[in-house]
Design a protein around this motif. Structure first.
Motif: not given
Ligand code: DC
Length: 228
Positions: A33-35, A38-40, A112-114, A133-136, A183-185, A187-192
């Motif tokens: 669970d890659s999310g 990021y949560r950790a 952090v992403r790197e 995740g979001r970018d797998i 809000e997270r939708d 931010m997740d979609q608009s981040r660089e």
């Molecule tokens: O899947 P989740 O809601 O537990 O993810 C938490 C946050 O982590 C979510 O707001 C976006 C970020 N995330 C990310 O940027 N890239 C991923 N691969 C997984 C999660």
């Protein structure tokens, strides 16, 4: 049987983790669970007092990123992987509303992403992995043999999250959850860096009106087709 890489991306609380975990258990793959990673990192920053009135103390977090050790261990009772931060089980803590409210800004930080993407790619080297995740499918495993992109309406996702928190005995307010999801939708979609988007070769699943068993069956079909 040949092992493949399975990437499951999608919107927050779309049920992708449930599907991914179930599939991994059934086919004997590792589930990540890659999310949760990021949560950790977010929980670490909170516990170290790195959030202040000006935002995040980015320089300190950057200097300590190598000290943040995240691992997953199977819970023998639930048969599901729990997240550990520097050796401590933080599975419940990282799902709290406090962490949910702060995770998006942390996940926009390039360093952090790197660091997370590097660790995720290491975990997937031997294939036989299901990662959500979001970018797998776009960044972590662009060559994954099976890519799924999951979506559902924000209201459906908020309801699911509300039920999940209540079942765990945690405080939950539907309106707050819906606001956080929207809000997270955004931010997740608009981040660089690595914004949430469907990879061109991903299969789209809208599970708004699907039950968990129906999703499970659908995903198994996709897997069987992919390994053929
Ligand atoms: O899947 P989740 O809601 O537990 O993810 C938490 C946050 O982590 C979510 O707001 C976006 C970020 N995330 C990310 O940027 N890239 C991923 N691969 C997984 C999660």
């Amino acid at each position: 049987m040949r092992k493949i890489t399975i990437a499951i991306d999608g919107f927050s609380s779309s049920g992708k983790s449930t599907m991914a975990k179930d599939l991994a258990r059934e086919i004997g793959y590792i589930y990540i669970d890659s999310g949760a990673m990021y949560r950790a990192v977010t929980l670490y920053a909170m516990e170290q007092g790195l959030f202040n009135s000006d935002g995040i103390d980015i320089e300190t977090l950057k200097s300590r990123i190598r000290d943040i050790h995240i691992s997953f261990r199977l819970d023998r009772d639930t048969q599901r992987p729990d997240t550990y931060l520097n050796g401590v089980n933080v599975e419940d803590k990282i799902r709290s509303m406090d962490v949910s409210a702060k995770v998006s800004p942390i996940s926009t930080l390039g360093f952090v992403r790197e660091a997370m993407v590097h660790r995720q790619q290491e975990m997937g080297k031997a294939k036989g992995i299901v990662m959500d995740g979001r970018d797998i499918g776009t960044t972590v495993f662009p060559d994954a043999e099976l890519k799924i992109f999951v979506t559902a309406s924000a209201e459906t996702r908020a309801e699911r999250r509300y039920e999940e928190l209540k079942a765990k005995g945690q405080e939950a307010c539907y309106d707050d959850i819906l606001k956080n999801i929207k809000e997270r939708d955004c931010m997740d979609q608009s981040r660089e860096i690595s914004p949430l988007r469907k990879a061109d070769d991903a299969i789209l699943l809208d599970n708004s009106i699907m039950s968990i068993p129906q999703q499970k069956e659908w995903l198994m079909k996709q897997y069987l087709q992919a390994i053929r």
